[in-house]
Design a protein around this motif. Structure first.
Motif, short mmCIF file in Angstrom:
data_model
loop_
_atom_site.label_atom_id
_atom_site.label_comp_id
_atom_site.label_asym_id
_atom_site.label_seq_id
_atom_site.Cartn_x
_atom_site.Cartn_y
_atom_site.Cartn_z
N MET A 1 25.71 10.13 -15.94
CA MET A 1 26.93 10.81 -16.38
C MET A 1 27.64 9.99 -17.46
SD MET A 1 27.22 13.73 -15.11
CE MET A 1 28.89 14.09 -15.57
N MET A 2 27.66 8.67 -17.30
CA MET A 2 28.26 7.83 -18.34
C MET A 2 27.47 7.95 -19.64
SD MET A 2 29.63 4.35 -16.51
CE MET A 2 28.29 4.01 -15.38
N TYR A 3 26.15 7.99 -19.53
CA TYR A 3 25.33 8.15 -20.74
C TYR A 3 25.66 9.45 -21.46
CZ TYR A 3 21.53 9.26 -23.85
OH TYR A 3 20.82 9.63 -24.96
N TRP A 4 25.76 10.56 -20.72
CA TRP A 4 26.00 11.85 -21.36
C TRP A 4 27.38 11.92 -22.01
CZ3 TRP A 4 22.17 14.37 -22.96
CH2 TRP A 4 20.99 14.44 -22.23
N ILE A 5 28.35 11.26 -21.43
CA ILE A 5 29.69 11.23 -22.04
C ILE A 5 29.63 10.47 -23.36
CG2 ILE A 5 32.03 10.32 -21.77
CD1 ILE A 5 31.69 10.95 -18.72
N ILE A 6 28.98 9.30 -23.35
CA ILE A 6 28.85 8.51 -24.58
C ILE A 6 28.02 9.25 -25.62
CG2 ILE A 6 27.94 6.35 -25.54
CD1 ILE A 6 30.52 5.98 -23.97
N PHE A 7 26.94 9.90 -25.18
CA PHE A 7 26.08 10.62 -26.11
C PHE A 7 26.82 11.80 -26.74
CE2 PHE A 7 22.62 13.54 -27.28
CZ PHE A 7 21.86 12.69 -28.08
N ALA A 8 27.67 12.47 -25.98
CA ALA A 8 28.47 13.57 -26.53
C ALA A 8 29.44 13.05 -27.60
CB ALA A 8 29.24 14.28 -25.42
N LEU A 9 30.07 11.91 -27.34
CA LEU A 9 30.96 11.32 -28.34
C LEU A 9 30.18 10.87 -29.57
CD1 LEU A 9 33.27 9.25 -25.96
CD2 LEU A 9 33.84 11.35 -27.19
N PHE A 10 29.00 10.30 -29.36
CA PHE A 10 28.15 9.87 -30.46
C PHE A 10 27.73 11.06 -31.32
CE2 PHE A 10 23.62 9.45 -31.74
CZ PHE A 10 23.79 8.57 -32.78
N THR A 11 27.35 12.16 -30.69
CA THR A 11 26.93 13.35 -31.43
C THR A 11 28.09 13.93 -32.23
OG1 THR A 11 25.31 13.82 -29.71
CG2 THR A 11 25.85 15.61 -31.19
N THR A 12 29.29 13.91 -31.66
CA THR A 12 30.47 14.40 -32.37
C THR A 12 30.78 13.52 -33.58
OG1 THR A 12 31.35 15.22 -30.29
CG2 THR A 12 32.90 15.00 -32.11
N ALA A 13 30.75 12.19 -33.38
CA ALA A 13 31.02 11.27 -34.48
C ALA A 13 29.93 11.37 -35.55
CB ALA A 13 31.12 9.85 -33.96
N LEU B 1 15.39 13.23 -30.62
CA LEU B 1 15.39 14.35 -29.68
C LEU B 1 14.72 13.96 -28.36
CD1 LEU B 1 15.94 17.42 -29.25
CD2 LEU B 1 13.64 17.81 -30.12
N ILE B 2 13.59 13.28 -28.47
CA ILE B 2 12.86 12.89 -27.25
C ILE B 2 13.62 11.82 -26.48
CG2 ILE B 2 10.77 11.74 -26.41
CD1 ILE B 2 9.29 13.21 -28.71
N PHE B 3 13.99 10.73 -27.17
CA PHE B 3 14.61 9.61 -26.45
C PHE B 3 16.09 9.80 -26.20
CE2 PHE B 3 10.91 7.56 -28.49
CZ PHE B 3 10.23 7.21 -27.32
N GLY B 4 16.76 10.54 -27.06
CA GLY B 4 18.19 10.71 -26.88
C GLY B 4 18.57 11.87 -25.99
N THR B 5 17.67 12.88 -25.87
CA THR B 5 18.04 14.08 -25.11
C THR B 5 17.08 14.38 -23.97
OG1 THR B 5 18.94 14.99 -27.16
CG2 THR B 5 18.65 16.51 -25.36
N LEU B 6 15.79 14.50 -24.26
CA LEU B 6 14.85 14.93 -23.22
C LEU B 6 14.62 13.87 -22.14
CD1 LEU B 6 12.25 16.83 -25.43
CD2 LEU B 6 14.05 17.78 -24.01
N TYR B 7 14.42 12.64 -22.54
CA TYR B 7 14.23 11.56 -21.57
C TYR B 7 15.43 11.42 -20.63
CZ TYR B 7 13.66 6.75 -19.86
OH TYR B 7 13.58 5.63 -19.06
N PRO B 8 16.67 11.32 -21.17
CA PRO B 8 17.83 11.25 -20.27
C PRO B 8 18.01 12.51 -19.42
CG PRO B 8 18.45 10.56 -22.46
CD PRO B 8 17.08 11.11 -22.55
N ALA B 9 17.68 13.67 -19.99
CA ALA B 9 17.82 14.91 -19.22
C ALA B 9 16.89 14.90 -18.01
CB ALA B 9 17.53 16.12 -20.11
N TYR B 10 15.66 14.41 -18.19
CA TYR B 10 14.71 14.37 -17.08
C TYR B 10 15.19 13.39 -16.00
CZ TYR B 10 10.48 13.78 -14.38
OH TYR B 10 9.59 13.71 -13.34
N TYR B 11 15.67 12.22 -16.42
CA TYR B 11 16.15 11.26 -15.41
C TYR B 11 17.47 11.70 -14.78
CZ TYR B 11 12.36 8.04 -15.79
OH TYR B 11 11.11 7.47 -15.70
N SER B 12 18.25 12.50 -15.49
CA SER B 12 19.45 13.08 -14.87
C SER B 12 19.04 14.07 -13.79
CB SER B 12 20.30 13.78 -15.92
OG SER B 12 20.75 12.88 -16.88
N TYR B 13 18.01 14.85 -14.08
CA TYR B 13 17.47 15.79 -13.07
C TYR B 13 17.01 15.03 -11.83
CZ TYR B 13 13.46 17.99 -10.83
OH TYR B 13 12.56 18.43 -9.91
#
Length: 195
Positions: free
Chosen positions: A36-48, A9-21
């Protein structure tokens, strides 16, 4: 598992969210594209991951491997998300973009039609239920009113009204406090009282 979940949760979501901000705030296009590339890959990873968790959760070090994968995606040295996006995701999405857009438009139209259809059915069911409840309620009220005898109604009126003469009130209250005599005894008393 709880510790792994929190670290993901911290490294996969919150850290990237802060740097996206920060990328959006600074308006740095290079950082913006990277995240943006990270979030697209992370969305696919979460779905898989939703499906792989069902089938591969028994695999040794499965959860640790997922954390390592997220760290690989984030690392500025490996640039995992950028690598996966450029090698696999972008070419696949570019070749299938027309079909995906058509499917999305059709799904949106079908969902709108289904929403309208179910909305109409829901309103019809609600209206029918309201009419049935009103008719049953009216029938129950009339049955309740029919169950009262005239004596019951005059007693209720006599008890609640203050304009009724005291003699009537006393008579009705004496009837209620005394047990009812049998019919033959009351007729005998009534006839002897008149003579």
């Amino acid at each position: 598992i709880c510790c792994l979940f929190i670290s993901r949760l911290i490294f996969g979501t919150l850290y990237p969210a802060y740097y996206s901000y920060k990328a959006v705030k600074s308006k740095d296009i290079k950082e913006y594209v990277k995240w943006m590339m990270y979030w697209i890959i992370f969305a696919l990873f979460t779905t898989a991951e939703t499906f792989t968790d069902i089938f591969l959760c028994w695999f040794p070090f499965y959860y640790e491997l997922k954390i390592a994968f997220v760290a690989w995606l984030l690392s500025p040295y490996t640039k995992g998300s950028s690598l996966l996006y450029r090698k696999f995701v972008h070419p696949t999405l570019s070749s299938k973009e027309k079909e995906i857009d058509d499917c999305l438009v059709q799904a949106k139209d079908r969902s709108y039609d289904a929403l309208v259809h179910f909305g109409k059915r829901g309103l019809n069911v609600a209206a029918t239920a309201a009419v049935m409840a009103a008719s049953k309620g009216q029938g129950a009220l009339s049955e309740r009113l029919r169950s009262f005898s005239m004596q019951d109604l005059s007693t209720i009126r006599g008890d609640s009204s203050s304009t009724v003469p005291p003699s009537v009130t006393v008579r009705t209250s004496s009837k209620q406090s005394q047990p009812k005599p049998s019919r033959s005894a009351s007729e005998g008393t009534g006839s002897s009282g008149k003579c």
